[in-house]
Write an enzyme that holds these catalytic residues in place. Sequence first.
Site, PDB file in Angstrom:
ATOM      1  N   CYS A 172      -2.245   8.700   2.897  1.00 33.41           N
ATOM      2  CA  CYS A 172      -2.047   8.181   1.531  1.00 33.41           C
ATOM      3  C   CYS A 172      -3.197   8.642   0.653  1.00 33.41           C
ATOM      4  O   CYS A 172      -3.047   8.792  -0.557  1.00 33.41           O
ATOM      5  CB  CYS A 172      -2.050   6.670   1.525  1.00 33.41           C
ATOM      6  SG  CYS A 172      -0.834   5.981   2.579  1.00 33.41           S
ATOM      7  N   GLU A 193       0.888  -1.168   0.000  1.00 36.00           N
ATOM      8  CA  GLU A 193       0.000   0.000   0.000  1.00 36.00           C
ATOM      9  C   GLU A 193       0.920   1.210   0.000  1.00 36.00           C
ATOM     10  O   GLU A 193       1.439   1.616   1.032  1.00 36.00           O
ATOM     11  CB  GLU A 193      -0.913  -0.039   1.219  1.00 36.00           C
ATOM     12  CG  GLU A 193      -2.134   0.850   1.080  1.00 36.00           C
ATOM     13  CD  GLU A 193      -2.060   2.057   1.976  1.00 36.00           C
ATOM     14  OE1 GLU A 193      -1.908   3.168   1.421  1.00 36.00           O
ATOM     15  OE2 GLU A 193      -2.150   1.908   3.197  1.00 36.00           O
TER      16      GLU A 193
HETATM   17  C1  UN1 Z   1      -3.163   5.710   4.920  1.00 37.95           C
HETATM   18  O1  UN1 Z   1      -3.024   6.910   4.744  1.00 37.95           O
HETATM   19  O2  UN1 Z   1      -2.173   4.930   4.867  1.00 37.95           O
HETATM   20  O3  UN1 Z   1      -9.004   6.221   4.051  1.00 37.95           O
HETATM   21  C2  UN1 Z   1      -4.431   5.064   5.282  1.00 37.95           C
HETATM   22  C3  UN1 Z   1      -8.377   6.847   4.900  1.00 37.95           C
HETATM   23  C4  UN1 Z   1      -7.993   6.123   6.178  1.00 37.95           C
HETATM   24  C5  UN1 Z   1      -6.792   5.281   5.960  1.00 37.95           C
HETATM   25  C6  UN1 Z   1      -5.622   5.964   5.315  1.00 37.95           C
HETATM   26  N1  UN1 Z   1      -9.104   5.312   6.596  1.00 37.95           N
HETATM   27  O4  UN1 Z   1      -8.044   8.019   4.766  1.00 37.95           O
END
Ligand code: UN1
Length: 511
Positions: A298, A264
């Site tokens: 992310c 990821e």
């Molecule tokens: C991440 O930034 O690695 O969808 C995960 C989202 C959160 C998870 C982000 N539930 O923004």
Amino acid sequence: MDDSFLSDLGIRKGGLHSGVSHGSFLEQPGGEVVESVSPATGEIIAKVRQASVQEYEEVVKKAREVFLEWRMVPAPERGAIVREIGDAFRAKKESLGKLVSLEMGKIAAEGMGEVQEVIDMCDFAVGLSRQLYGLSMHSERPHHRMYEQWHPLGVVGVITAFNFPVAVWGWNAMIAAVCGDVVLWKPSHSTPLTSIAAQRIADEVLARHGFQGVMNLVIGRSRDVGEALLADRRVPLVSATGSCRMGRHVGKVVAERLGRTLLELGGNNAVLVMDDADPDLVVRAVLFGAVGTAGQRCTSTRRLILQKGIAPEITRRLVEAYKQVKVGNPLEEGVLMGPLINELAVEQMMAALEEAKKQGGEILYGGNKLTGGEYDKGFFVEPTIVKARKDMAITREETFAPVLYVFEVEDLEEAVEIQNSVDQGLSSSIFTTNLLSAETFLSHKGSDCGIANVNLGTSGAEIGGAFGGEKDTGGGREAGSDAWKAYMRRQTCTINWGKDLPLAQGIHFGD
Ligand code: UN1
């Protein structure tokens, strides 16, 4: 600041903590000491003694032994233990959420949201523990039966990033545990205390049931402990969250030994806004997506692609909204945006903005490092909006900071073209009240991302869906849906209950 939440989690302020647990914490791991620094105040919260490769070895050896027992526990019983882990996290939600804020810098509401994500994962995993279904197939041969079943995989390595110091572990650890796997967690060295606190919560529950070591923690340097984990044939799956650069390395080293990875990695997420969109929704969603977690998710919104009719109104209202954003200590009431994780992140944001200006971008709001008073102690920046053009190369890079590039386009087709023109493929969304536009965006000629939303932002996904993305984002899927399949091995079984030996494909062999 009232720091009773630290003692509630067993963290001694200014103390030296062990960063290695195989069900209980090792007294004196042999690795270097790291300091956990609050990015808001620069203060050292506590210190952590990391693992050396020797302790890593010990933990994997024990984890492998625990796996041999854990895999024999019926899955619903494993689920019942995970349910208690969920309850234990419920009891510590506030304290752990505050520690996330203190150590990582996201505001308290988001810190607690992150702990809620772990709790939700526990609930999901409990249900899943009774639903690890395989298919049965009709055999082409008489008196034959075919089916598939799912077996536990073994020790699962989980490498997590600073930005979600506990939720991403929760996605992996809870699913792995109900699948009958044993977890070996290597968290970010920037957030060691959060991982120690989370590990302690899980350790207590597992110990009550005599299953110490189903979840393990190894805080260690990437260059020795991390490399040992990647190269370790006793670890059949490595689930890693981080940058694309890091993911390429993880993928290569694990593939070399034909292990599995679940990656990821970076995102460069866009929101598309059509002229027929509801502007109120757009402004709120983009604010949360671009400014939330100081742009360090992310899934953070990094690009805003506006159809030209609605562009002036959205841009104006967004600048107004950015002016209201209070930047400061994430544990303080009313603050919407905390600091970046460290000085390097601030420098990288400033360098990206320099580059953007060179490439023809125009800063519409923000653009600076914040200084003076409390800002001098931490890593604070202004949330920033940049008017961009599609030929600007910098807009195709992921800068882990609150920078939003705004584009203007003629129509949906051009918007989708820009949206898909980047290497990353994590999250995307469109704002429209037109069914045809929405469905086009969701169709195979629309968004090329792992996540595609309509009339909501790019970040803040629920755990029930499979989370992850395409292209340089790495292709892995975690959390909900059938992501559990990555944590098990599939076995196809054919049983002959007749007295003959018919061959498949109608082959006759010597008869
Ligand atoms: C991440 O930034 O690695 O969808 C995960 C989202 C959160 C998870 C982000 N539930 O923004």
